[in-house]
Write a protein that holds these residues in place. Structure first.
Motif, PDB file in Angstrom:
ATOM      1  N   ILE A   1       0.888  -1.010  -0.275  1.00  0.00           N
ATOM      2  CA  ILE A   1      -0.139   0.729   0.239  1.00  0.00           C
ATOM      3  C   ILE A   1       1.196   1.712   0.361  1.00  0.00           C
ATOM      4  N   PRO A   2       0.880   2.661  -0.864  1.00  0.00           N
ATOM      5  CA  PRO A   2       1.498   3.255  -0.520  1.00  0.00           C
ATOM      6  C   PRO A   2       1.818   4.327   0.676  1.00  0.00           C
ATOM      7  N   VAL A   3       2.651   4.596   0.654  1.00  0.00           N
ATOM      8  CA  VAL A   3       2.485   5.998   2.414  1.00  0.00           C
ATOM      9  C   VAL A   3       1.493   6.995   2.008  1.00  0.00           C
ATOM     10  N   THR A   4       0.941   7.190   1.055  1.00  0.00           N
ATOM     11  CA  THR A   4       0.385   8.405   0.230  1.00  0.00           C
ATOM     12  C   THR A   4      -1.379   7.969   0.922  1.00  0.00           C
ATOM     13  N   ALA A   5      -1.503   6.723   1.304  1.00  0.00           N
ATOM     14  CA  ALA A   5      -2.778   5.799   1.339  1.00  0.00           C
ATOM     15  C   ALA A   5      -3.748   7.004   2.338  1.00  0.00           C
ATOM     16  N   LYS A   6      -4.873   7.373   2.048  1.00  0.00           N
ATOM     17  CA  LYS A   6      -5.516   8.037   3.234  1.00  0.00           C
ATOM     18  C   LYS A   6      -5.895   6.865   4.645  1.00  0.00           C
ATOM     19  N   VAL A   7      -5.472   5.690   4.456  1.00  0.00           N
ATOM     20  CA  VAL A   7      -5.868   5.007   5.143  1.00  0.00           C
ATOM     21  C   VAL A   7      -4.562   5.080   6.808  1.00  0.00           C
ATOM     22  N   PHE A   8      -2.970   5.671   6.070  1.00  0.00           N
ATOM     23  CA  PHE A   8      -2.151   5.741   7.086  1.00  0.00           C
ATOM     24  C   PHE A   8      -2.764   7.287   7.928  1.00  0.00           C
ATOM     25  N   GLU A   9      -3.819   7.705   7.603  1.00  0.00           N
ATOM     26  CA  GLU A   9      -4.179   9.058   8.290  1.00  0.00           C
ATOM     27  C   GLU A   9      -5.157   8.693   9.013  1.00  0.00           C
ATOM     28  N   HIS A  10      -5.229   7.454   9.395  1.00  0.00           N
ATOM     29  CA  HIS A  10      -6.354   7.163  10.573  1.00  0.00           C
ATOM     30  C   HIS A  10      -6.376   7.356  11.598  1.00  0.00           C
ATOM     31  N   PRO A  11      -7.094   7.770  12.873  1.00  0.00           N
ATOM     32  CA  PRO A  11      -6.787   7.983  14.437  1.00  0.00           C
ATOM     33  C   PRO A  11      -6.229   6.421  14.935  1.00  0.00           C
ATOM     34  N   GLN A  12      -6.567   5.464  14.277  1.00  0.00           N
ATOM     35  CA  GLN A  12      -5.687   4.566  15.041  1.00  0.00           C
ATOM     36  C   GLN A  12      -5.146   4.384  14.100  1.00  0.00           C
ATOM     37  N   PRO A  13      -3.945   3.249  14.701  1.00  0.00           N
ATOM     38  CA  PRO A  13      -2.784   3.153  13.771  1.00  0.00           C
ATOM     39  C   PRO A  13      -3.454   1.673  12.725  1.00  0.00           C
ATOM     40  N   VAL A  14      -3.174   1.844  11.427  1.00  0.00           N
ATOM     41  CA  VAL A  14      -3.823   0.892  10.903  1.00  0.00           C
ATOM     42  C   VAL A  14      -2.778  -0.487  10.768  1.00  0.00           C
ATOM     43  N   LEU A  15      -3.817  -1.962  11.028  1.00  0.00           N
ATOM     44  CA  LEU A  15      -2.883  -3.292  11.128  1.00  0.00           C
ATOM     45  C   LEU A  15      -2.766  -3.778   9.357  1.00  0.00           C
ATOM     46  N   LEU A  16      -2.068  -4.206   9.088  1.00  0.00           N
ATOM     47  CA  LEU A  16      -1.309  -4.516   7.399  1.00  0.00           C
ATOM     48  C   LEU A  16      -0.514  -5.723   8.138  1.00  0.00           C
ATOM     49  N   THR A  17      -1.827  -6.544   7.236  1.00  0.00           N
ATOM     50  CA  THR A  17      -1.535  -8.461   7.930  1.00  0.00           C
ATOM     51  C   THR A  17      -0.554  -8.944   6.795  1.00  0.00           C
ATOM     52  N   ALA A  18      -0.496  -8.612   5.468  1.00  0.00           N
ATOM     53  CA  ALA A  18       0.175  -9.029   4.558  1.00  0.00           C
ATOM     54  C   ALA A  18      -0.408 -10.189   4.577  1.00  0.00           C
ATOM     55  N   SER A  19      -1.458 -10.865   4.762  1.00  0.00           N
ATOM     56  CA  SER A  19      -1.755 -12.378   4.097  1.00  0.00           C
ATOM     57  C   SER A  19      -3.731 -12.101   3.864  1.00  0.00           C
ATOM     58  N   ARG A  20      -3.741 -13.323   2.848  1.00  0.00           N
ATOM     59  CA  ARG A  20      -4.737 -13.709   3.413  1.00  0.00           C
ATOM     60  C   ARG A  20      -5.233 -15.043   3.235  1.00  0.00           C
ATOM     61  N   ASP A  21      -4.867 -15.462   4.971  1.00  0.00           N
ATOM     62  CA  ASP A  21      -5.830 -16.249   5.402  1.00  0.00           C
ATOM     63  C   ASP A  21      -6.256 -15.706   6.367  1.00  0.00           C
ATOM     64  N   LEU A  22      -7.454 -16.008   5.804  1.00  0.00           N
ATOM     65  CA  LEU A  22      -9.101 -15.078   6.808  1.00  0.00           C
ATOM     66  C   LEU A  22      -9.220 -15.569   8.253  1.00  0.00           C
ATOM     67  N   GLU A  23      -8.868 -16.914   8.257  1.00  0.00           N
ATOM     68  CA  GLU A  23      -8.804 -17.671   9.160  1.00  0.00           C
ATOM     69  C   GLU A  23      -7.968 -17.545  10.876  1.00  0.00           C
ATOM     70  N   GLY A  24      -7.068 -16.639  10.042  1.00  0.00           N
ATOM     71  CA  GLY A  24      -6.064 -17.145  10.658  1.00  0.00           C
ATOM     72  C   GLY A  24      -5.625 -15.822  11.507  1.00  0.00           C
ATOM     73  N   ILE A  25      -6.286 -14.656  10.251  1.00  0.00           N
ATOM     74  CA  ILE A  25      -6.280 -13.113  10.380  1.00  0.00           C
ATOM     75  C   ILE A  25      -7.369 -12.854  11.642  1.00  0.00           C
ATOM     76  N   LEU A  26      -8.551 -13.627  11.861  1.00  0.00           N
ATOM     77  CA  LEU A  26      -9.577 -12.924  12.340  1.00  0.00           C
ATOM     78  C   LEU A  26      -9.567 -14.098  14.303  1.00  0.00           C
ATOM     79  N   ALA A  27      -8.734 -14.654  13.792  1.00  0.00           N
ATOM     80  CA  ALA A  27      -7.945 -15.290  14.942  1.00  0.00           C
ATOM     81  C   ALA A  27      -7.059 -14.442  16.091  1.00  0.00           C
ATOM     82  N   GLU A  28      -6.585 -13.604  14.775  1.00  0.00           N
ATOM     83  CA  GLU A  28      -4.649 -12.831  16.016  1.00  0.00           C
ATOM     84  C   GLU A  28      -5.770 -12.061  15.887  1.00  0.00           C
TER      85      GLU A  28
END
Length: 343
Positions: A233-260
């Motif tokens: 994701i480019p560092v200029t993306a608006k998501v990086f301006e969000h009040p909460q720190p963005v979580l970048l999963t670098a994964s498509r393992d949906l069950e694993g992501i949800l468990a984390e």
């Protein structure tokens, strides 16, 4: 059938629970204390105001003198907890206060927090369960589902035309729905712990993923933005301006992501990830709630709101139960959930 005094007290406790935050690790819980031997006389009430604050039972007990609690009845929406977290166990607080009877609606499914009923019975307290269990379970559905499944409750939202298209042929989608529908989406975002999108949505739409009010102001609670996928994701993306720190999963393992996410204390996720992410969640049987916004327009073409979900024949269709339908301006919001055995 005439409503009993205990049912009235439980219904009031349920209304008290709704004062607490809908997001966070802890459930919304309400408690009413009734006088010893008199189910009609309310002595005190309480509710849980969020992680780190007194639980509903302790909140109610704190308003009474020790002589008032001896032999009294505590009516609680959820089985009193039996573990020490940021606060002490409510089962022990009720025992120490000399409560004579505890009535609760729903058992606590938590591996560490459950067991309060057995602890109180062992101390000589009369314990009753199941009062208005269906009503309370429905109100606590998000937290109960997350706790039982050890993953966040998953709400999937999409907006589409009446013919099921999420965008026009050139890819434009702003705005399919009107102002009232879009504002309801922001209100739903605020109720969630996290908001999930795929990398494709971030790259194509550059969304801010904030919850905003009518005038564009940030709402008091902001969901944590979570980006699912492996593309950078480019560092200029608006998501990086969000009040909460963005979580970048670098994964498509949906069950694993949800468990984390569950281990991080996230109990409810709101998905606005576009057809690719949404379809993958549906196909994996990981969706607990559908929030479908329908606009009275026709777009045609192939840009469907939902892609392949593994249904090759009508017998395999994902059957849903419609919980509600609401008109929002010219648009329609349909809230549905998977039919048991069809997820």
């Amino acid at each position: 059938m005439t409503e009993t005094a205990i049912e009235r007290a439980m219904r009031h406790a349920l209304s008290l629970a709704a004062h607490g935050p809908a997001y966070g690790v802890n459930p919304q819980v309400g408690c009413v204390i009734l006088a010893a031997g008199d189910d009609e006389r309310f002595l005190a009430e309480g509710w849980h105001r969020g992680a780190g604050t007194p639980h509903a039972e302790v909140d109610a007990l704190a308003k009474l003198r020790p002589e008032d609690t001896r032999g009294a009845t505590a009516v609680v929406t959820l089985e009193p907890c039996n573990h020490t977290g940021r606060t002490g166990p409510c089962s022990e607080a009720l025992i120490a206060a000399g409560i004579g009877r505890v009535v609760y609606a729903v058992s606590d499914p938590g591996a560490t927090s459950g067991g309060g009923a057995d602890r109180m019975r062992a101390a000589g307290i009369v314990v009753e369960s199941g009062v208005l269990a269906d009503e309370v379970s429905a109100a606590m559905r998000v937290w109960l589902t997350a706790t039982r499944l050890r993953r966040p409750f998953v709400s999937v939202k999409w907006a589409s035309s009446l013919d099921g298209r999420a965008a026009a042929g050139d890819g434009t989608s702003r705005w399919i729905t009107g102002t009232a529908a879009r504002q309801r989406v922001h209100e739903q975002r605020e109720l969630a712990d996290a908001i999930l999108v795929g990398t494709g949505t971030v790259l194509a739409d550059d969304p801010a993923l904030t919850a905003r009010g009518d005038a564009g102001e940030l709402m008091p609670h902001q969901p944590i933005p979570v980006v699912i996928g492996e593309r950078p994701i480019p560092v200029t993306a608006k998501v990086f301006e969000h009040p909460q720190p963005v979580l970048l999963t670098a994964s498509r393992d949906l069950e694993g992501i949800l468990a984390e996410l569950f281990e991080r204390g996230i109990r409810h996720v709101f998905v606005e990830g576009g057809p690719t992410l949404t379809s993958a969640l549906v196909a994996a049987g990981l969706v607990d709630e559908y929030l479908i916004y329908l606009a009275p327009v026709l777009l045609g073409g192939g840009r469907l709101a939902l892609g392949d979900i593994g249904v090759d024949t009508i017998a395999d269709a994902r059957r849903l139960i419609v919980d509600s339908m609401e008109s929002l301006g010219e648009d329609l919001l349909i809230v549905a959930r998977p039919r048991e055995g069809s997820q």
